[in-house]
Write a protein that holds these residues in place. Sequence first.
Motif: not given
Length: 349
Positions: A75, A78, A316, A324
Motif C-alpha cells: 500500500r 503504491a 488493490e 480482480k
Amino acid sequence: MTWVGSRARKGVSVTQLGHGIRKVVTLFEDLASLVRVADDDHLGVDAGGSDIDSTYEEIRIKKRKSVLSKVFQQRSLAAYDELLRLIPNFEKKLTDSSPEELLTFYGQLQRGASDARSKDTFTMKAVVANWLNMSTPVPNPILDPTCRLNRGIQHNTTGRLLCPIDFDWDDEVVRQKLQSGVEDWTSSFLAHCFYAGGSGDINNIEKGFLRSLYLVKTFQTLFTSPSSAQHTTHIASDDENTAPTTPAPPRKKSKQPATRTNVATVLCMNGKVTPRAIAYAAVQLHFALTDTPQWTDIHHNFDYQGLYNFIIDFFEDVDGPDAKQFAKNLLGWWNKYVFASPHLVIYNH
C-alpha cells in the motif's frame, strides 16, 4: 528550488505542490515514512526476521504480522509511486538535498497537504448538510450547514447513513440500541452511506458498495466541480456492469474561454478515478455525517485510517481473477460516472 517537468507550473510553491497529497497519495501517512518504505524495498530489507528458536505459536503470530506488513508495504509503495507522479523531480530532490533541507521540504509539502484536506473538510460540512436538507423526507431537525454538532448517530437522517448494513435502522429497538451504545455502530466500515440506494445486503456486501449517490457527489465536489455534483441527482442500478446510458443534457457553449482548471486535471488524473481518490472521498463523506467538532483520525472508536485502508485494499489487495475483475469493473463504473459526461443522469431503484 526551481521545479521543472511536464507537471510543474510557473510560480507554484512547494506548499501548493502538496495540496494533492492527501487526495491522491495518502491521507494519513507522513512523507518520510513513505520514503523509508521505498528505500527498504529498494534495498531488499525483510522485516520478518528468523524463525530459529521460535515456538509454533510465535511463528504463527510472526507470519500473521508478516502478511499484514506486506499489505502495508504494498500500500505504501503504491502511494510512493503516486507521490512521484504528483511531485515533479521528487527523487532528485531526495538525492540532492541535505537532511535539514529534506526536513524543511517534507514540512512544506505536508503543510500544503493538511491545508487542502482541512479546506475539503470544511466544504463537505456545508454541502452534505445542504444535500440532506433537500432530500425526502426532510431531516428533523434540519441540519445546520455551519456545524456538525447536531449530526451523528443520534440524528435520524445522518444516523441512518452512518449505520452499518449489519443493522436494520428502521427497527426502532435496533436504532435505540445503536444510539445508546448498546450496539456498536463503529465496528464496521460497511455504512449505508456507501451503498447504492443507501441500502446494502450483509449477505452480499459487494453489491452496490461504493456506488452511492452521496459518495459520487462528494467525489465530484472535491475533484471535478460543485456544479457537476449539483447535476447528479440520482444513482444508478446496482448492476455491477451497468454504466449510465441516458444522454446528458446539452451544454450551452460559452463565448468566454475557460479560465479555471478542475482539481482532477491539476492532479493529472487523466480521466481516471483511483482507489485512493475514492477512499479520500469516502472518509470526507462519512466524517461530514458525524457530530465531531474538528478533524480527528478516530471518532467514537470509528477508525478513519482503517476505513481509508479498507477501501484501498478493496481495490488493490485482491486475490483471484474474479475479485480482480470486480475491482476493475468498479473503477470503470466510476470513470464513466465521473469523467464520461459533463452531467450525470443516474437512476434509483
